[in-house]
Design a protein around this motif. Structure first.
Motif: not given
Length: 71
Positions: A46-47, A43, A39-40
């Motif tokens: 994505k960023l 993210e 999950k990290v």
């Protein structure tokens, strides 16, 4: 205010110098990218499609905060 001034002010507030503060942020970024948590990692991808420098990281955060405040 330019990014160098941001680092100087943040460092002063933490009783350190700007270069030490940048290194601390860089180490924190490295720890984030070293995680096994999918999950990290998703993210982060994505960023920040590529691992950011401390300057890029702070600029992106400022952009995100400004965008959210305008909503």
């Amino acid at each position: 205010m330019d990014i160098d001034e941001v680092f100087k002010r943040a460092a002063k507030a933490r009783n350190t110098d700007a270069e030490s503060y940048k290194r601390e942020i860089a180490l924190t970024i490295d720890r984030c990218y070293d995680t096994d948590d999918p999950k990290v990692l998703a993210e982060l991808e994505k960023l920040f499609p590529e691992k950011p420098s401390p300057e890029q990281f702070i600029k992106k955060l400022v952009y995100m905060i400004n965008k959210k405040m305008q909503s």
